[in-house]
Write a protein that holds these residues in place. Structure first.
Motif, short mmCIF file in Angstrom:
data_model
loop_
_atom_site.label_atom_id
_atom_site.label_comp_id
_atom_site.label_asym_id
_atom_site.label_seq_id
_atom_site.Cartn_x
_atom_site.Cartn_y
_atom_site.Cartn_z
N SER A 86 41.82 35.17 40.06
CA SER A 86 43.23 35.27 40.44
C SER A 86 43.99 36.17 39.47
O SER A 86 43.48 36.55 38.41
N ARG A 88 46.05 33.03 44.13
CA ARG A 88 45.20 33.59 45.16
C ARG A 88 44.32 34.70 44.57
O ARG A 88 44.81 35.57 43.87
N SER A 120 43.48 26.09 49.92
CA SER A 120 43.72 27.51 49.68
C SER A 120 44.72 27.68 48.56
O SER A 120 45.80 27.07 48.59
N GLN A 146 36.28 32.90 45.88
CA GLN A 146 37.56 32.33 46.32
C GLN A 146 37.64 30.82 46.12
O GLN A 146 38.66 30.22 46.44
#
Length: 283
Positions: free
Chosen positions: A249, A28, A22, A240
């Motif tokens: 991002s 992110r 992640s 993602q």
């Protein structure tokens, strides 16, 4: 000596490293970018499905404007149109997100079946080119209409089209597996888009050197466009993960790279234009 089996919290924290899977901080993905990517994948599937259905309708009602867009250009073959309906339905299914952020198990199963059929059609088409089999497989649909044309194999899609559809099928199959490596599907999607983009450039500028390659001799313009869009839809299906993380991002790299994406496509077309001019001068 402590018993690790009775201390699951300490044991799991030692073996699980979420940082490797992640992104953190500015890497992110932004929620609005993720939504845009999902919508692009979904509506690309709709366009692919409708385009394939319209081409099939063109073969049914013998409407050349639907099968070839412009008179005199190559036609999209019936099995080719069937493949794009499968691609469109699969893209729609893999873009449906559940509470976990992934498609439901039912959608995955249906998409897997559709992608398997897609892979089978494109694979056997390539086998026909290699082994020079009889064209009965290509003429399952609209046999009489196809045989009325003077072509040797009127129902056979080009080898480049079959190869691009095979890559699409493999990449979509990879998307149906939750634990698969996202880079596999995304790289195959980029290769498919490149196949379509090269053919689009050839159609726009009439580059005879490109069409002298047998693989591209019969690729229709709308086939090339659908390959290009569908390949990009596969890349954006997992916003993602993988190659899409720096693009979706809010990091400095993502902010810098996003405006460059359309420019890269325009630059490729301009390069094709320069190649076309150079080939005309040599004549």
């Amino acid at each position: 000596m402590p018993n690790l089996s009775q201390q699951p919290g300490r044991f799991e924290s030692a073996s699980y490293t979420p940082q490797s899977n992640s992104p953190a901080g500015s890497e992110r993905p932004k929620p609005n970018h993720v939504v845009i990517c999902n919508l692009f994948t979904r509506w690309s599937g709709v366009v692919s499905f409708l385009a394939g259905s319209l081409v099939l309708g063109g073969w049914v009602f013998r409407a050349p404007t639907l099968t070839s867009v412009f008179l005199g250009l190559a036609t999209m073959k019936p099995l080719n149109a069937v493949c794009f309906t499968l691609v469109g339905a699969s893209l729609w299914l893999v873009s449906l997100r559940g509470a976990t952020g992934y498609p439901s198990s039912g959608s995955i199963r249906i998409a897997g079946i559709l992608c398997s059929v897609l892979c089978a059609i494109s694979f056997f088409t390539l086998i026909e080119y290699v082994s020079d089999l009889a064209p009965a497989f290509d003429e399952i649909l609209f046999r009489k209409t196809l045989n009325a044309t003077p072509l040797q194999h009127p129902g056979r899609m080009s080898s480049a089209t079959a190869f691009g559809l095979l890559l699409l099928g493999i990449s979509l199959l990879s998307l149906t597996r939750r634990k698969s490596n996202p880079y596999v599907a995304q790289i195959l999607g980029l290769i498919t888009s490149l196949i379509g983009l090269i053919s689009i450039v050839g159609h726009l500028y009439g580059i005879n050197a490109l069409y002298s390659v047998p693989a591209y001799s019969t690729m229709a313009i709308h086939t090339a466009a659908l390959l290009f869009v569908s390949g990009l839809a596969v890349v954006s299906a997992r916003p993602q993960d993988g190659l899409m993380i720096p693009i979706t991002s809010d990091s400095p790299g993502g902010t810098f790279f996003r405006p460059l994406l359309p420019s890269m496509v325009v630059l490729t077309i301009l390069i094709g234009w320069q190649i076309g001019r150079a080939s005309c001068r040599e004549r």
